[in-house]
Scaffold this motif. Structure first.
Motif, PDB file in Angstrom:
ATOM      1  N   LEU A  52       3.357 -18.593  -5.202  1.00 55.19           N
ATOM      2  CA  LEU A  52       3.877 -18.285  -3.865  1.00 55.19           C
ATOM      3  C   LEU A  52       5.035 -17.291  -3.951  1.00 55.19           C
ATOM      4  O   LEU A  52       5.159 -16.391  -3.102  1.00 55.19           O
ATOM      5  CB  LEU A  52       4.305 -19.567  -3.163  1.00 55.19           C
ATOM      6  CG  LEU A  52       3.166 -20.490  -2.714  1.00 55.19           C
ATOM      7  CD1 LEU A  52       3.719 -21.844  -2.284  1.00 55.19           C
ATOM      8  CD2 LEU A  52       2.355 -19.854  -1.579  1.00 55.19           C
ATOM      9  N   ALA A  53       5.868 -17.425  -4.971  1.00 54.10           N
ATOM     10  CA  ALA A  53       6.957 -16.461  -5.150  1.00 54.10           C
ATOM     11  C   ALA A  53       6.402 -15.069  -5.442  1.00 54.10           C
ATOM     12  O   ALA A  53       6.923 -14.050  -4.946  1.00 54.10           O
ATOM     13  CB  ALA A  53       7.884 -16.918  -6.271  1.00 54.10           C
ATOM     14  N   PHE A  54       5.342 -15.003  -6.237  1.00 59.98           N
ATOM     15  CA  PHE A  54       4.686 -13.712  -6.484  1.00 59.98           C
ATOM     16  C   PHE A  54       4.138 -13.140  -5.187  1.00 59.98           C
ATOM     17  O   PHE A  54       4.272 -11.936  -4.911  1.00 59.98           O
ATOM     18  CB  PHE A  54       3.573 -13.901  -7.514  1.00 59.98           C
ATOM     19  CG  PHE A  54       2.763 -12.664  -7.770  1.00 59.98           C
ATOM     20  CD1 PHE A  54       3.203 -11.701  -8.663  1.00 59.98           C
ATOM     21  CD2 PHE A  54       1.551 -12.455  -7.112  1.00 59.98           C
ATOM     22  CE1 PHE A  54       2.463 -10.544  -8.894  1.00 59.98           C
ATOM     23  CE2 PHE A  54       0.808 -11.310  -7.339  1.00 59.98           C
ATOM     24  CZ  PHE A  54       1.268 -10.350  -8.234  1.00 59.98           C
ATOM     25  N   LEU A  55       3.516 -13.980  -4.373  1.00 58.15           N
ATOM     26  CA  LEU A  55       2.944 -13.519  -3.104  1.00 58.15           C
ATOM     27  C   LEU A  55       4.037 -13.078  -2.126  1.00 58.15           C
ATOM     28  O   LEU A  55       3.790 -12.203  -1.278  1.00 58.15           O
ATOM     29  CB  LEU A  55       2.086 -14.606  -2.486  1.00 58.15           C
ATOM     30  CG  LEU A  55       0.819 -14.976  -3.265  1.00 58.15           C
ATOM     31  CD1 LEU A  55       0.035 -16.063  -2.537  1.00 58.15           C
ATOM     32  CD2 LEU A  55      -0.063 -13.757  -3.515  1.00 58.15           C
ATOM     33  N   ASP A  69      11.626 -17.033   1.855  1.00 57.64           N
ATOM     34  CA  ASP A  69      10.480 -16.117   1.866  1.00 57.64           C
ATOM     35  C   ASP A  69       9.299 -16.695   2.648  1.00 57.64           C
ATOM     36  O   ASP A  69       8.639 -15.987   3.419  1.00 57.64           O
ATOM     37  CB  ASP A  69      10.032 -15.819   0.434  1.00 57.64           C
ATOM     38  CG  ASP A  69      11.012 -14.949  -0.321  1.00 57.64           C
ATOM     39  OD1 ASP A  69      11.765 -14.196   0.332  1.00 57.64           O
ATOM     40  OD2 ASP A  69      11.032 -15.020  -1.565  1.00 57.64           O
ATOM     41  N   MET A  70       9.017 -17.980   2.461  1.00 60.44           N
ATOM     42  CA  MET A  70       7.859 -18.574   3.114  1.00 60.44           C
ATOM     43  C   MET A  70       8.105 -18.831   4.608  1.00 60.44           C
ATOM     44  O   MET A  70       7.186 -18.709   5.416  1.00 60.44           O
ATOM     45  CB  MET A  70       7.462 -19.869   2.407  1.00 60.44           C
ATOM     46  CG  MET A  70       6.917 -19.657   0.994  1.00 60.44           C
ATOM     47  SD  MET A  70       5.398 -18.633   0.935  1.00 60.44           S
ATOM     48  CE  MET A  70       6.066 -17.050   0.360  1.00 60.44           C
ATOM     49  N   VAL A  71       9.334 -19.156   4.970  1.00 63.86           N
ATOM     50  CA  VAL A  71       9.658 -19.291   6.397  1.00 63.86           C
ATOM     51  C   VAL A  71       9.528 -17.929   7.078  1.00 63.86           C
ATOM     52  O   VAL A  71       8.998 -17.819   8.189  1.00 63.86           O
ATOM     53  CB  VAL A  71      11.068 -19.881   6.578  1.00 63.86           C
ATOM     54  CG1 VAL A  71      11.525 -19.771   8.032  1.00 63.86           C
ATOM     55  CG2 VAL A  71      11.082 -21.342   6.128  1.00 63.86           C
ATOM     56  N   ALA A 114       6.631  -8.579   0.913  1.00 63.13           N
ATOM     57  CA  ALA A 114       7.690  -7.580   1.017  1.00 63.13           C
ATOM     58  C   ALA A 114       7.122  -6.175   0.863  1.00 63.13           C
ATOM     59  O   ALA A 114       7.527  -5.236   1.572  1.00 63.13           O
ATOM     60  CB  ALA A 114       8.765  -7.851  -0.035  1.00 63.13           C
ATOM     61  N   GLU A 115       6.163  -6.021  -0.054  1.00 62.14           N
ATOM     62  CA  GLU A 115       5.545  -4.703  -0.245  1.00 62.14           C
ATOM     63  C   GLU A 115       4.770  -4.284   1.000  1.00 62.14           C
ATOM     64  O   GLU A 115       4.805  -3.123   1.406  1.00 62.14           O
ATOM     65  CB  GLU A 115       4.626  -4.737  -1.464  1.00 62.14           C
ATOM     66  CG  GLU A 115       4.054  -3.386  -1.834  1.00 62.14           C
ATOM     67  CD  GLU A 115       3.216  -3.408  -3.103  1.00 62.14           C
ATOM     68  OE1 GLU A 115       2.483  -2.410  -3.328  1.00 62.14           O
ATOM     69  OE2 GLU A 115       3.283  -4.393  -3.862  1.00 62.14           O
ATOM     70  N   LYS A 131      -2.968 -15.303   4.506  1.00 57.86           N
ATOM     71  CA  LYS A 131      -3.914 -16.417   4.416  1.00 57.86           C
ATOM     72  C   LYS A 131      -3.246 -17.671   3.863  1.00 57.86           C
ATOM     73  O   LYS A 131      -3.668 -18.795   4.151  1.00 57.86           O
ATOM     74  CB  LYS A 131      -5.108 -16.041   3.536  1.00 57.86           C
ATOM     75  CG  LYS A 131      -6.148 -17.171   3.498  1.00 57.86           C
ATOM     76  CD  LYS A 131      -7.369 -16.857   2.685  1.00 57.86           C
ATOM     77  CE  LYS A 131      -8.340 -18.042   2.737  1.00 57.86           C
ATOM     78  NZ  LYS A 131      -9.533 -17.839   1.921  1.00 57.86           N
ATOM     79  N   TYR A 132      -2.195 -17.491   3.055  1.00 55.72           N
ATOM     80  CA  TYR A 132      -1.549 -18.633   2.403  1.00 55.72           C
ATOM     81  C   TYR A 132      -0.292 -19.086   3.131  1.00 55.72           C
ATOM     82  O   TYR A 132       0.487 -19.874   2.595  1.00 55.72           O
ATOM     83  CB  TYR A 132      -1.261 -18.284   0.943  1.00 55.72           C
ATOM     84  CG  TYR A 132      -2.539 -18.001   0.197  1.00 55.72           C
ATOM     85  CD1 TYR A 132      -3.391 -19.044  -0.155  1.00 55.72           C
ATOM     86  CD2 TYR A 132      -2.932 -16.704  -0.092  1.00 55.72           C
ATOM     87  CE1 TYR A 132      -4.580 -18.804  -0.805  1.00 55.72           C
ATOM     88  CE2 TYR A 132      -4.136 -16.456  -0.743  1.00 55.72           C
ATOM     89  CZ  TYR A 132      -4.951 -17.498  -1.094  1.00 55.72           C
ATOM     90  OH  TYR A 132      -6.146 -17.256  -1.723  1.00 55.72           O
ATOM     91  N   ASP A 133      -0.118 -18.626   4.357  1.00 54.96           N
ATOM     92  CA  ASP A 133       0.991 -19.108   5.177  1.00 54.96           C
ATOM     93  C   ASP A 133       0.969 -20.634   5.281  1.00 54.96           C
ATOM     94  O   ASP A 133       2.006 -21.291   5.265  1.00 54.96           O
ATOM     95  CB  ASP A 133       0.901 -18.470   6.569  1.00 54.96           C
ATOM     96  CG  ASP A 133       1.830 -19.119   7.561  1.00 54.96           C
ATOM     97  OD1 ASP A 133       3.019 -19.273   7.248  1.00 54.96           O
ATOM     98  OD2 ASP A 133       1.370 -19.497   8.655  1.00 54.96           O
TER      99      ASP A 133
END
Length: 369
Positions: free
Chosen positions: A343-346, A193-195, A351-352, A304-306
């Protein structure tokens, strides 16, 4: 007292016979625009002193800028107070501390003497108070357009994200993801997800810059607010400028958990209630903006949290983990667990945003095609 002169303190606080004393306040010591922040007392009177500078040594992203549109323009906070913009949200229950004095110093620094607000800090607020703050923020941002001032930050999010490059090379590094703190406390699937968020960064930034605008604080988080009577008092207007509707809330909610003020387990319900309150505030102010655009602003603000995942990969080997301001050690296991869950929540917000954007006229995210 270094940056605090007794003569200046007495000019601002009065010619009391009592001694002048100062206590440092927690702030980001890396930021080159801040020489320091103190609570200063002279006799029975107290104020907060913040000294703005452009001569402090600071490396990389935290260096002070002379560009009035730059996200870290050194004099912006003084401009916000001088112009009255810091008090523009007051009719909606959010205000800044009163400016007691602005002192131009011989060395070029600027001293802001501010009201000492004694109310409860946002770091100790119950969830209900955070949610009420979200409603007020929505009402304030729905009521007025972005002021036309040349010193307000512009394209803040793009500049801020681009300045955070620590650990980017580790996102595709298998060994980095196998570090114990990461392996044991980041949820399954977070790496993918973060990548993906990192690879989609330009798309997210383009979306954020095309959404309806609002005068934005751009550093809304619990450490920057207090109660004072019925008001929320908001501090640190150094980044203020042009943002998307929903962007300030999209910063406030995850930062509540990233810095351990709200448990990650509470975030889904907290975020849902705060968003509803923000939207209610917008409607109270008369705004009729399409609710889908507000939701997109909240969800796409995740960009912003990338930088944060990469930075945590880079710091997972540090033996001592410090809190904001670097004053106290925090549990590394707790930090990585809570941040991993957030981060998982974000990732769900991301996705939304990808699903919602095409419904309101934006192109699909590249990796979603």
């Amino acid at each position: 007292m270094g940056n605090i002169t007794e003569a200046e303190a007495r000019d601002v606080l009065g010619r009391s016979t009592g001694p002048v004393s100062a206590t440092p306040l927690t702030h980001n010591p890396k930021n080159g625009v801040t020489a320091g922040v103190w609570t200063v007392t002279a006799g029975e009177r107290t104020a907060v002193l913040k000294v703005l500078t452009r001569t402090k040594e600071a490396t990389g992203r935290w260096a002070a800028s002379d560009d009035p549109r730059h996200w870290n323009y050194w004099l912006r906070e003084a401009r916000v107070y001088d112009s009255g913009l810091a008090q523009s949200w007051r009719p909606y229950g959010i205000r800044a501390p009163r400016l007691l004095a602005r002192v131009e110093r011989a060395d070029g620094d600027v001293a802001l003497w501010l009201e000492h607000v004694r109310g409860e800090p946002g770091t100790a607020w119950p969830l209900a108070r955070h949610i009420e703050h979200a409603r007020r923020l929505g009402a304030a941002q729905g009521a007025a357009s972005v002021p036309d001032e040349p010193w307000l930050s512009h394209r803040f999010l793009r500049q801020y994200v681009a300045s955070n490059t620590v650990g980017e090379e580790l996102l595709d590094d298998d060994a980095a993801w196998q570090q114990p703190l990461v392996r044991d406390h980041f949820p399954a699937g977070l790496r993918q997800d973060m990548v993906r968020l990192h690879h989609d960064r330009e798309w997210f930034l383009d979306v954020m810059e095309a959404l309806p605008r609002a005068f934005s604080h751009l550093d809304q988080w619990p450490a920057n607010v207090r109660t004072q009577g019925r008001d929320s008092v908001s501090f640190d207007w150094a980044f203020a400028g042009d943002g998307a509707l929903g962007e300030d809330l999209g910063n406030y909610l995850p930062d509540s958990v990233f810095d351990l003020f709200v448990p990650a387990a509470d975030l889904p319900g907290y975020a849902a209630r705060a968003y509803d309150a923000y939207l209610h505030g917008l409607r109270e102010s008369g705004s009729r903006v399409d609710e889908r655009l507000v939701r997109l602003g909240l969800c796409a603000s995740v960009v912003k949290y990338d930088w944060l995942t990469a930075a945590m990969l880079a710091r997972a080997g540090e033996e001592r983990q410090l809190d904001y301001g670097g004053e106290r050690a925090v549990s590394a296991e707790l930090r990585y667990r809570e941040r991993g869950l957030t981060l998982a929540f974000l990732a769900g917000w991301a996705a939304e945003a990808r699903a919602l954007a095409p419904q309101v006229g934006f192109p699909e995210a590249p990796s979603g095609r």
